[in-house]
Structure formats: structure tokens, C-alpha cells
Design a protein around this motif. Sequence first.
Motif, PDB file in Angstrom:
ATOM      1  N   ILE A   1       0.850  -1.201   0.000  1.00 34.35           N
ATOM      2  CA  ILE A   1       0.000   0.000   0.000  1.00 34.35           C
ATOM      3  C   ILE A   1       0.881   1.245   0.000  1.00 34.35           C
ATOM      4  CG2 ILE A   1      -1.406   1.386   1.569  1.00 34.35           C
ATOM      5  CD1 ILE A   1      -3.145  -0.920   2.079  1.00 34.35           C
ATOM      6  N   ALA A   2       1.937   1.215   0.836  1.00 31.55           N
ATOM      7  CA  ALA A   2       2.844   2.372   0.918  1.00 31.55           C
ATOM      8  C   ALA A   2       3.508   2.602  -0.431  1.00 31.55           C
ATOM      9  CB  ALA A   2       3.879   2.134   2.000  1.00 31.55           C
ATOM     10  N   SER A   3       3.948   1.520  -1.067  1.00 28.96           N
ATOM     11  CA  SER A   3       4.642   1.699  -2.348  1.00 28.96           C
ATOM     12  C   SER A   3       3.658   2.157  -3.426  1.00 28.96           C
ATOM     13  CB  SER A   3       5.390   0.425  -2.732  1.00 28.96           C
ATOM     14  OG  SER A   3       4.716  -0.298  -3.692  1.00 28.96           O
ATOM     15  N   ALA A   4       2.422   1.630  -3.370  1.00 27.58           N
ATOM     16  CA  ALA A   4       1.404   2.048  -4.353  1.00 27.58           C
ATOM     17  C   ALA A   4       1.081   3.522  -4.156  1.00 27.58           C
ATOM     18  CB  ALA A   4       0.145   1.206  -4.184  1.00 27.58           C
ATOM     19  N   ALA A   5       0.982   3.953  -2.888  1.00 33.86           N
ATOM     20  CA  ALA A   5       0.661   5.352  -2.598  1.00 33.86           C
ATOM     21  C   ALA A   5       1.770   6.261  -3.116  1.00 33.86           C
ATOM     22  CB  ALA A   5       0.491   5.541  -1.094  1.00 33.86           C
ATOM     23  N   PHE A   6       3.004   5.839  -2.915  1.00 33.44           N
ATOM     24  CA  PHE A   6       4.151   6.627  -3.345  1.00 33.44           C
ATOM     25  C   PHE A   6       4.091   6.870  -4.856  1.00 33.44           C
ATOM     26  CE2 PHE A   6       8.681   7.091  -4.492  1.00 33.44           C
ATOM     27  CZ  PHE A   6       8.966   8.199  -3.712  1.00 33.44           C
ATOM     28  N   ARG A   7       3.651   5.817  -5.601  1.00 35.65           N
ATOM     29  CA  ARG A   7       3.592   5.944  -7.052  1.00 35.65           C
ATOM     30  C   ARG A   7       2.332   6.685  -7.521  1.00 35.65           C
ATOM     31  NH1 ARG A   7       4.887  -0.069  -8.666  1.00 35.65           N
ATOM     32  NH2 ARG A   7       4.842  -0.342  -6.420  1.00 35.65           N
ATOM     33  N   ALA A   8       1.213   6.465  -6.786  1.00 31.24           N
ATOM     34  CA  ALA A   8      -0.069   6.998  -7.271  1.00 31.24           C
ATOM     35  C   ALA A   8      -0.316   8.443  -6.849  1.00 31.24           C
ATOM     36  CB  ALA A   8      -1.200   6.118  -6.769  1.00 31.24           C
ATOM     37  N   PHE A   9       0.177   8.818  -5.656  1.00 33.68           N
ATOM     38  CA  PHE A   9      -0.135  10.160  -5.159  1.00 33.68           C
ATOM     39  C   PHE A   9       0.694  11.234  -5.858  1.00 33.68           C
ATOM     40  CE2 PHE A   9      -1.857   8.860  -0.715  1.00 33.68           C
ATOM     41  CZ  PHE A   9      -3.008   8.422  -1.338  1.00 33.68           C
ATOM     42  N   ARG A  10       0.110  11.794  -6.875  1.00 35.81           N
ATOM     43  CA  ARG A  10       0.755  12.915  -7.561  1.00 35.81           C
ATOM     44  C   ARG A  10      -0.262  14.050  -7.581  1.00 35.81           C
ATOM     45  NH1 ARG A  10       4.665  10.142  -7.328  1.00 35.81           N
ATOM     46  NH2 ARG A  10       5.895   9.191  -8.969  1.00 35.81           N
ATOM     47  N   VAL A  11       0.181  15.243  -7.172  1.00 35.12           N
ATOM     48  CA  VAL A  11      -0.757  16.367  -7.139  1.00 35.12           C
ATOM     49  C   VAL A  11      -0.861  16.955  -8.544  1.00 35.12           C
ATOM     50  CG1 VAL A  11      -1.349  18.514  -5.966  1.00 35.12           C
ATOM     51  CG2 VAL A  11      -0.072  16.782  -4.767  1.00 35.12           C
ATOM     52  N   ARG A  12      -1.720  16.319  -9.364  1.00 38.50           N
ATOM     53  CA  ARG A  12      -1.884  16.791 -10.747  1.00 38.50           C
ATOM     54  C   ARG A  12      -3.005  17.822 -10.833  1.00 38.50           C
ATOM     55  NH1 ARG A  12      -0.908  11.103 -11.848  1.00 38.50           N
ATOM     56  NH2 ARG A  12      -3.047  10.839 -11.161  1.00 38.50           N
ATOM     57  N   ASN A  13      -4.048  17.615 -10.029  1.00 33.64           N
ATOM     58  CA  ASN A  13      -5.197  18.536 -10.058  1.00 33.64           C
ATOM     59  C   ASN A  13      -5.828  18.584  -8.662  1.00 33.64           C
ATOM     60  OD1 ASN A  13      -6.490  16.071  -9.901  1.00 33.64           O
ATOM     61  ND2 ASN A  13      -6.762  15.980 -12.129  1.00 33.64           N
ATOM     62  N   LEU A  14      -6.909  19.349  -8.541  1.00 35.46           N
ATOM     63  CA  LEU A  14      -7.520  19.531  -7.215  1.00 35.46           C
ATOM     64  C   LEU A  14      -8.038  18.214  -6.608  1.00 35.46           C
ATOM     65  CD1 LEU A  14      -8.342  21.502  -4.971  1.00 35.46           C
ATOM     66  CD2 LEU A  14     -10.468  21.909  -6.210  1.00 35.46           C
ATOM     67  N   PRO A  15      -8.789  17.387  -7.356  1.00 35.60           N
ATOM     68  CA  PRO A  15      -9.257  16.135  -6.754  1.00 35.60           C
ATOM     69  C   PRO A  15      -8.107  15.256  -6.255  1.00 35.60           C
ATOM     70  CG  PRO A  15     -10.466  16.535  -8.777  1.00 35.60           C
ATOM     71  CD  PRO A  15      -9.390  17.566  -8.699  1.00 35.60           C
ATOM     72  N   ALA A  16      -7.021  15.174  -7.046  1.00 37.21           N
ATOM     73  CA  ALA A  16      -5.872  14.352  -6.637  1.00 37.21           C
ATOM     74  C   ALA A  16      -5.238  14.924  -5.367  1.00 37.21           C
ATOM     75  CB  ALA A  16      -4.846  14.296  -7.762  1.00 37.21           C
ATOM     76  N   ALA A  17      -5.189  16.256  -5.290  1.00 36.12           N
ATOM     77  CA  ALA A  17      -4.618  16.900  -4.094  1.00 36.12           C
ATOM     78  C   ALA A  17      -5.478  16.599  -2.872  1.00 36.12           C
ATOM     79  CB  ALA A  17      -4.513  18.405  -4.315  1.00 36.12           C
ATOM     80  N   LEU A  18      -6.804  16.670  -3.051  1.00 36.26           N
ATOM     81  CA  LEU A  18      -7.712  16.376  -1.932  1.00 36.26           C
ATOM     82  C   LEU A  18      -7.518  14.940  -1.441  1.00 36.26           C
ATOM     83  CD1 LEU A  18     -11.079  18.019  -3.032  1.00 36.26           C
ATOM     84  CD2 LEU A  18      -9.666  18.643  -1.080  1.00 36.26           C
ATOM     85  N   LEU A  19      -7.405  14.022  -2.386  1.00 34.58           N
ATOM     86  CA  LEU A  19      -7.194  12.608  -2.039  1.00 34.58           C
ATOM     87  C   LEU A  19      -5.934  12.449  -1.197  1.00 34.58           C
ATOM     88  CD1 LEU A  19      -8.198   9.577  -2.989  1.00 34.58           C
ATOM     89  CD2 LEU A  19      -6.150   9.687  -4.358  1.00 34.58           C
ATOM     90  N   MET A  20      -4.854  13.064  -1.674  1.00 34.66           N
ATOM     91  CA  MET A  20      -3.576  12.904  -0.988  1.00 34.66           C
ATOM     92  C   MET A  20      -3.582  13.560   0.392  1.00 34.66           C
ATOM     93  SD  MET A  20       0.210  13.921  -2.234  1.00 34.66           S
ATOM     94  CE  MET A  20       0.264  15.500  -1.454  1.00 34.66           C
ATOM     95  N   PHE A  21      -4.076  14.796   0.443  1.00 33.73           N
ATOM     96  CA  PHE A  21      -4.039  15.495   1.730  1.00 33.73           C
ATOM     97  C   PHE A  21      -4.977  14.850   2.749  1.00 33.73           C
ATOM     98  CE2 PHE A  21      -2.202  19.009  -0.843  1.00 33.73           C
ATOM     99  CZ  PHE A  21      -0.992  19.043  -0.166  1.00 33.73           C
TER     100      PHE A  21
END
Lengths: 222, 270
Positions: A130-150
Motif C-alpha cells: 500500500i505504501a509503495s502504491a501510494a508513493f507511485r499513485a499520489f501525484r498532485v496533478r489537479n484539485l481532486p488528486a490533491a484532496l485525495l492525498m491530503f
Amino acid sequence: MRKEIPILITLFIGVFMVLKFFFEPVDWVRISAEEIAKIAQVVVASSVVLGVANILRINFRAIVQRRRDWGYKLALLVTMFLLMGAGFWAHFYHHRVTSLVVGDLLFQDLYGNLLSPLQSTMFALLAFFIASAAFRAFRVRNLPAALLMFAAILIMLGRVPLGHWLSQALGLGALLPNVADWLMGVPNTAGQRAILIGVALGIIAVGLRVIFGIERPYLKGE
Amino acid sequence: MTLYEVFLGWMVVFFTLAIFSFLYKDNPIYKFAEHVYLGAAVGYGVVIVYAQVLEPDLVMPIVDFLRHLWGGPTAVYGEQYEVSPGWRLVALALSIMIWARLTKRFNWWSRWALAMIVGAYAALRLVGDAQAYLVAKINATLLPLWPMPGNPLLDADGGIRWVSVEGPSLLTNWLIVLGVAAVLIHFFFSVEHKGPMKGASRFGIMILMITFGSSFGYTVLARVSLLIGRVVDLQERATGDYFYATYIIGAAMITYFVGVKLYERAAGKA
């Protein structure tokens, strides 16, 4: 005949079980519905025999024919019979399958020292993936992605002692834990609630389709 | 500490490290542990299913029924069962029909039993989920959105509760009501998402992203908590009581992996 009778059985049982909720005070309806539910539960439980028979058939053949990985399959069967033997011995001889004392029941010892550690280690292993997947998937490309990560970061930080300490050290009081609680309690509740409402609507639709024979998953292969 | 307890401790350490060895790569030790896990899970499941379902709900009622049929004690009726336990013969017949799936000639029998299960569970889920999720969740979403005397959006001293971490507040209630509506609109595809629908759908996406992020964070924490549990188990068994099981098994596994790597390198060169 082979198709029509199963459809009629599903229709009759399904409609009766739905009507049961509307005629609960009528004794014979309630008792019959409870008996049907019990019979269904027993039939589902007895299908475990099918699973065991399949495991035996597939693995036993592989062992006898010395196919690739036959040794692992032997380990699987030996462990399965060991647990079954210990469990049935405990059940029939001691009339219980649980114990709080080590060395009292082999079945309980095998559960606590074999199955339980294996199970929790398997799930613990996912922490790394999960940690490795998060590291690869969490990219702040747009607002929804930023909300997911934060949201994820704030929940993880707010629910562990490090988050409390960090919050205190930055002079924010209990801000991080409070934000984590608020995220879980408000936006998360709203999202989960809407998803569950959607799921319930889906289940009702599929349930009606199955009961009325529009959907026939159990007749597949005909 | 008995020798038996030490043996159990070594077993825990071996299988824990064997599963963790997958982090290095798929290897025979992991595969062995994986198969043992599957075997143990199936064996355990069979015993529990028999002890908790099949014996009390199938075997015992049928034995009672037969005992009664052959003039045994009749007290079983009425006391334990609301209907004749003989009805469980139907369950037995349906179970045999399910087992007929193993044969080529009679495997179609299993459809009757499956039809019964599907009908019963479809109805139970249909009504149960409608009550538990649909009605209950809609009911929980019907929150007051305007502070009025008597509703929880006003404090005891009459002040408006604008925001709060726990309990209702104006912002909380508005966010929950609008959030649920927006997510439902986002999943409503019968109308094209244009104009106000587009805005609502976009807000729904934001709420969903926070939901997924929160769920993800929560899942990570649960997994890490399990990991901590495993590490604590290994730490406890690294003591003299267990003859340093964690160190010895850990060293043996590392030696094995290094040995295999060296062997493979040597074989590759040859």
C-alpha cells in the motif's frame, strides 16, 4: 424442466421471504421464513464439502503424478488434515473448540500459533505494498488528486502519536487530530453515505431481477 | 516455559518471517508458508462450519427427529424447535443436491439447491439492505439546516454552533446534506452533466476524493497496526525464553537466500 423449476423455486422463496417482512406478526409466516433462512444457511454451510472435495481432487492428483510444486500441495493437504483432525478431536472428545490455556487443545494452539500469525502477517504484508502504491499513485496533478492525498496524509498523521506530537510542537494544539476526526466524521460520512445509498439501490434492483428470473446467475453454463 | 510452548514460538517466528520473505522476492519458503496458510484456513473453516452450523442446525435436529420417530423422548418438540425438526431433512436433501455438482450425470440437481439459496438471500439482502442502508442513511441525512430554537444547531445560550469536531453544527449539517446529494448526482447518469448538474457533480467528486483519501489513510493505519503486532510478536520471541528464535530463524533464512544467490551467480557464470 431443468431451467423452469429453479426459476420457480427462486420466485416462490424470494417473494415469500420479502412478504415475511410485511406479515411478521403472523406466526406461521415468521416461523416458516425463519426455517427457510435456516435451511438456506445449512445448505450454504454444507457446500464447504464441495470446496474440500475440489481441493482434494486437484491437489491429490498433482501429488500422485508428481507434477510441478507437488511438495507445496502436499504441505497444503497435510496442514488441512492436521487442522481438521485436531478440530474434530477437540469437538467430539472435549466438546469445545476454544481454550484460553496453551497446551489444552491442539486445535486452539494451531489456530493461535499457525493460522492467526499467518493471517495477520499476510495482511501486514499489504502495508508495504500500500505504501509503495501510494508513493507511485499520489501525484498532485489537479484539485481532486490533491484532496485525495491530503485527506490520506491528514488521517494518517492525525490518528498516530506522531501527529499529536507534531501538532503540539508547531503550537497548533490538537489541530491535526481534530482535523482527522472532522474529515472522518463529515466529508467521509457524506461520501460513504451516498455510496451506501447507491449500493442499496443496486442491491434492490439486482435482488428483484434475480427473484423474478430476469437475472439467472445460478443457471450459467446451461 | 515448556518445550511445547517454545516449539509453538518457533513456529510463529518461522511462518511470520516466511511470509515477510516475499518482500525480497517470491521464493520457496514463502510458497511453503502460503500453502500451509491455505491448508490451515480450509481445515479451520471446515471444523468451525461443522461445529457452529452443520451440527446444531442439521445433524442434531435430524437425530432428534429420528429419535422421536422411533419412540424416543418427545420433549424435543416444542421446547427446542418451533417447527418439526423433520423439516431439516429438506436441508439434507438440498445439501445432497449441492454435492451432486461433483458428478457429471447429476450436476444439474445443484441448481435446485442454488435456486433456493439465491431466492432466500436475494430477498433477505433486498429488504435488509433497504432498511439498513437506504432508509436509515436517508433518514440520517435529513438534518436541520437552519438554527431554530429546539434544534441542535443552537447552543444552550442561544448562540449558533457554526462548526464543531463532534456533534452537529451548521457547517457539518450543510456539508453532509450537500455532500450526499452531490455524490448521488455525480452517479446519476440519466441526465447529462451540464450547467448546475456539472457543478454539483464536480462537488461530488471532491467529496468522493476526500472519502477515498480518508479510507485509504485508515486502511494504511490498520495494516501498519497489524505490522506492529507482528513485529512485537517477533520481538517477544527473540528472547532467551524462546532460545532466540527470531535471530536464529532470521539468520538461517538470510543465509539461505545469500546461498541461493551465490549458487545462481556461480551457475550463471558456468
